[in-house]
Design a protein around this motif. Structure first.
Motif, PDB file in Angstrom:
ATOM      1  N   ASP A   1       0.860  -1.180   0.000  1.00 41.49           N
ATOM      2  CA  ASP A   1       0.000   0.000   0.000  1.00 41.49           C
ATOM      3  C   ASP A   1       0.897   1.230   0.000  1.00 41.49           C
ATOM      4  O   ASP A   1       1.602   1.497   0.977  1.00 41.49           O
ATOM      5  N   PHE A   2       0.894   1.988  -1.107  1.00 36.70           N
ATOM      6  CA  PHE A   2       1.808   3.119  -1.255  1.00 36.70           C
ATOM      7  C   PHE A   2       1.603   4.178  -0.173  1.00 36.70           C
ATOM      8  O   PHE A   2       2.500   4.980   0.101  1.00 36.70           O
ATOM      9  N   ARG A   3       0.422   4.198   0.471  1.00 41.60           N
ATOM     10  CA  ARG A   3       0.173   5.186   1.527  1.00 41.60           C
ATOM     11  C   ARG A   3       1.031   4.946   2.757  1.00 41.60           C
ATOM     12  O   ARG A   3       1.156   5.815   3.624  1.00 41.60           O
ATOM     13  N   LEU A   4       1.633   3.764   2.863  1.00 45.36           N
ATOM     14  CA  LEU A   4       2.469   3.430   4.009  1.00 45.36           C
ATOM     15  C   LEU A   4       3.890   3.961   3.876  1.00 45.36           C
ATOM     16  O   LEU A   4       4.652   3.948   4.845  1.00 45.36           O
ATOM     17  N   VAL A   5       4.276   4.412   2.677  1.00 45.29           N
ATOM     18  CA  VAL A   5       5.639   4.888   2.456  1.00 45.29           C
ATOM     19  C   VAL A   5       5.943   6.060   3.391  1.00 45.29           C
ATOM     20  O   VAL A   5       5.176   7.016   3.480  1.00 45.29           O
ATOM     21  N   GLY A   6       7.045   5.957   4.110  1.00 47.13           N
ATOM     22  CA  GLY A   6       7.439   6.981   5.071  1.00 47.13           C
ATOM     23  C   GLY A   6       7.016   6.671   6.497  1.00 47.13           C
ATOM     24  O   GLY A   6       7.510   7.285   7.439  1.00 47.13           O
ATOM     25  N   GLN A   7       6.105   5.714   6.674  1.00 46.26           N
ATOM     26  CA  GLN A   7       5.636   5.358   8.018  1.00 46.26           C
ATOM     27  C   GLN A   7       6.723   4.569   8.739  1.00 46.26           C
ATOM     28  O   GLN A   7       7.490   3.828   8.131  1.00 46.26           O
ATOM     29  N   THR A   8       6.794   4.725  10.055  1.00 47.28           N
ATOM     30  CA  THR A   8       7.747   3.967  10.867  1.00 47.28           C
ATOM     31  C   THR A   8       6.997   3.128  11.887  1.00 47.28           C
ATOM     32  O   THR A   8       5.906   3.473  12.332  1.00 47.28           O
ATOM     33  N   ALA A   9       7.596   2.006  12.237  1.00 47.39           N
ATOM     34  CA  ALA A   9       7.019   1.114  13.240  1.00 47.39           C
ATOM     35  C   ALA A   9       8.153   0.545  14.085  1.00 47.39           C
ATOM     36  O   ALA A   9       9.303   0.480  13.642  1.00 47.39           O
ATOM     37  N   ASN A  10       7.834   0.146  15.290  1.00 49.95           N
ATOM     38  CA  ASN A  10       8.812  -0.454  16.187  1.00 49.95           C
ATOM     39  C   ASN A  10       8.589  -1.954  16.299  1.00 49.95           C
ATOM     40  O   ASN A  10       7.459  -2.408  16.512  1.00 49.95           O
ATOM     41  N   LEU A  11       9.663  -2.716  16.161  1.00 46.44           N
ATOM     42  CA  LEU A  11       9.641  -4.145  16.472  1.00 46.44           C
ATOM     43  C   LEU A  11      10.441  -4.327  17.747  1.00 46.44           C
ATOM     44  O   LEU A  11      11.602  -3.915  17.825  1.00 46.44           O
ATOM     45  N   MET A  12       9.811  -4.930  18.758  1.00 43.15           N
ATOM     46  CA  MET A  12      10.459  -5.117  20.045  1.00 43.15           C
ATOM     47  C   MET A  12      10.601  -6.603  20.348  1.00 43.15           C
ATOM     48  O   MET A  12       9.768  -7.421  19.947  1.00 43.15           O
ATOM     49  N   ALA A  13      11.651  -6.926  21.077  1.00 41.76           N
ATOM     50  CA  ALA A  13      11.880  -8.294  21.524  1.00 41.76           C
ATOM     51  C   ALA A  13      12.228  -8.263  23.002  1.00 41.76           C
ATOM     52  O   ALA A  13      12.921  -7.357  23.474  1.00 41.76           O
ATOM     53  N   LYS A  14      11.738  -9.271  23.720  1.00 38.74           N
ATOM     54  CA  LYS A  14      12.035  -9.385  25.144  1.00 38.74           C
ATOM     55  C   LYS A  14      12.892 -10.624  25.364  1.00 38.74           C
ATOM     56  O   LYS A  14      12.481 -11.740  25.048  1.00 38.74           O
ATOM     57  N   VAL A  15      14.084 -10.422  25.907  1.00 39.65           N
ATOM     58  CA  VAL A  15      15.033 -11.497  26.182  1.00 39.65           C
ATOM     59  C   VAL A  15      15.556 -11.329  27.597  1.00 39.65           C
ATOM     60  O   VAL A  15      16.024 -10.246  27.963  1.00 39.65           O
ATOM     61  N   ASN A  16      15.454 -12.386  28.394  1.00 40.35           N
ATOM     62  CA  ASN A  16      15.893 -12.322  29.793  1.00 40.35           C
ATOM     63  C   ASN A  16      15.276 -11.133  30.528  1.00 40.35           C
ATOM     64  O   ASN A  16      15.948 -10.422  31.287  1.00 40.35           O
ATOM     65  N   ASP A  17      13.977 -10.902  30.256  1.00 34.43           N
ATOM     66  CA  ASP A  17      13.189  -9.840  30.890  1.00 34.43           C
ATOM     67  C   ASP A  17      13.681  -8.435  30.542  1.00 34.43           C
ATOM     68  O   ASP A  17      13.332  -7.456  31.208  1.00 34.43           O
ATOM     69  N   SER A  18      14.485  -8.313  29.500  1.00 34.24           N
ATOM     70  CA  SER A  18      14.920  -7.010  29.006  1.00 34.24           C
ATOM     71  C   SER A  18      14.346  -6.814  27.608  1.00 34.24           C
ATOM     72  O   SER A  18      14.316  -7.743  26.796  1.00 34.24           O
ATOM     73  N   VAL A  19      13.879  -5.578  27.326  1.00 29.17           N
ATOM     74  CA  VAL A  19      13.248  -5.285  26.040  1.00 29.17           C
ATOM     75  C   VAL A  19      14.121  -4.329  25.231  1.00 29.17           C
ATOM     76  O   VAL A  19      14.590  -3.314  25.758  1.00 29.17           O
ATOM     77  N   LYS A  20      14.337  -4.659  23.962  1.00 27.81           N
ATOM     78  CA  LYS A  20      15.034  -3.770  23.038  1.00 27.81           C
ATOM     79  C   LYS A  20      14.200  -3.660  21.760  1.00 27.81           C
ATOM     80  O   LYS A  20      13.299  -4.470  21.524  1.00 27.81           O
ATOM     81  N   ASN A  21      14.527  -2.664  20.940  1.00 22.93           N
ATOM     82  CA  ASN A  21      13.712  -2.442  19.751  1.00 22.93           C
ATOM     83  C   ASN A  21      14.564  -2.159  18.530  1.00 22.93           C
ATOM     84  O   ASN A  21      15.757  -1.860  18.631  1.00 22.93           O
ATOM     85  N   ILE A  22      13.930  -2.253  17.375  1.00 16.24           N
ATOM     86  CA  ILE A  22      14.495  -1.795  16.121  1.00 16.24           C
ATOM     87  C   ILE A  22      13.399  -0.992  15.432  1.00 16.24           C
ATOM     88  O   ILE A  22      12.243  -1.419  15.397  1.00 16.24           O
TER      89      ILE A  22
END
Length: 338
Positions: A308-329
């Motif tokens: 969907d071309f309307r999504l171009v420029g949109q940002t989203a966060n992907l998070m992961a939880k490892v050993n009860d610590s959360v980081k994102n990309i």
């Protein structure tokens, strides 16, 4: 004075070049619109009384959960992402600012403040943040719309109530950190992740449901950790310790219609890559998610970007939880080709 001189003076007053004359004409069109539109109303922006235009926003792309509005103001009005707007006796929070190709005015998107957070800033005086008023936040339930689940054993997924909230980035809110407990809608949640970077002007918090404790929580005032054995602020709370340095591996610029896989890795002592099990995967965005989840397990997650071309420029966060610590990309959606 000659006719030619009069003509040049008149044209210079309208603009020395064709571009300047066209821009001045556009600016006059906006002024005419702003002065006569029925949607212009009095409001307070960052504590200052002013006039602004409020326009309805489509509900089709924001999960139908918030009554978003467009805020339109002249260029001389001081407003930015993270600003608070009081309109019709309700508080709103500025989330995004449109970069105008013809900058005759400012246009921003605002979301309705649906929660007010309070916490102790000084235990000696029992001072509450923002002079006792608390800070307005936009809160949405991550359990329903993203991957707010935890894994038990090999494949069993357990429901895990999570909330995502946004509030203004300021001196007080920047002191919120992992482990802070807050009341949200009568229930206590604990901060798992703090992100002051992905959306400049806002602080993004991921919270996990916790248990109320009447010995330390002021339930009547909805303030967690109101009483403590120590008389000092949250600086005495222990921060979770990480046993390893890990990160989410995968693309940070995803193209429309394509498939991407992400995993959690770290570097071994000899520099070789080590993959780690993930307790939780969480995909987050304030708008409609730009991804379709194709697969997820303890090892990896696979996302297909919606075409969907309307999504171009949109940002989203992907998070992961490892050993009860959360980081994102932070992932930015880009064109299919290029």
């Amino acid at each position: 004075m000659s006719f030619a001189s009069n003509y040049r003076r008149k044209m210079d007053g309208m603009g020395a070049t064709q571009y300047e004359r066209s821009f001045a004409n556009k600016a006059r069109q906006f002024e005419l619109f702003f002065d006569n539109t029925l949607t212009r109303q009095t409001c307070i922006i960052n504590g200052k009384k002013t006039q602004a235009v409020f326009q309805d926003h489509s509900q089709s792309n924001n999960k139908d959960l918030s009554d978003d509005k467009y805020l339109v103001v002249p260029n001389n009005v001081e407003v930015d992402v993270g600003s608070y707007v009081n309109w019709r006796d309700n508080d709103w929070l500025v989330f995004t600012e449109e970069v105008k190709t013809i900058p005759t005015h400012q246009q921003l998107k605002i979301k309705h403040v649906n929660m007010r957070l309070k916490w102790v800033t000084d235990y000696k005086t029992k001072a509450i943040c923002n002079n006792g008023e608390g800070w307005g936040a936009y809160v949405q339930n991550q359990t329903l719309y993203t991957l707010g689940v935890s894994f038990s054993g090999q494949h069993t997924a357990l429901a895990n109530a999570k909330m995502m909230l946004y509030l203004q980035n300021n001196e007080e809110t920047r002191k919120l950190r992992v482990g802070t407990r807050l009341f949200l809608g009568g229930q206590v949640y604990k901060v798992e992740f703090v992100d002051p970077i992905s959306r400049i002007g806002l602080i993004n918090l991921l919270l996990d449901e916790d248990t109320k404790n009447p010995e330390i929580d002021n339930i009547d005032e909805q303030i967690a950790n109101y009483w403590k054995a120590e008389e000092y602020h949250l600086s005495n709370e222990k921060k979770p310790q990480e046993s390893l340095e890990w990160h989410i591996q995968g693309s940070e610029k995803d193209r429309l219609g394509r498939v991407y896989t992400y995993k959690v890795v770290s570097a071994d002592a000899d520099g070789s890559e080590v993959q780690h099990n993930v307790q939780e995967w969480i995909v987050e965005d304030i708008e409609n998610l730009p991804f379709i989840i194709q697969e997820r397990n303890e090892k990896q997650i696979t996302l297909r970007v919606k075409d969907d071309f309307r999504l171009v420029g949109q940002t989203a966060n992907l998070m992961a939880k490892v050993n009860d610590s959360v980081k994102n990309i932070t992932i930015k959606i880009v064109n299919k080709f290029g």
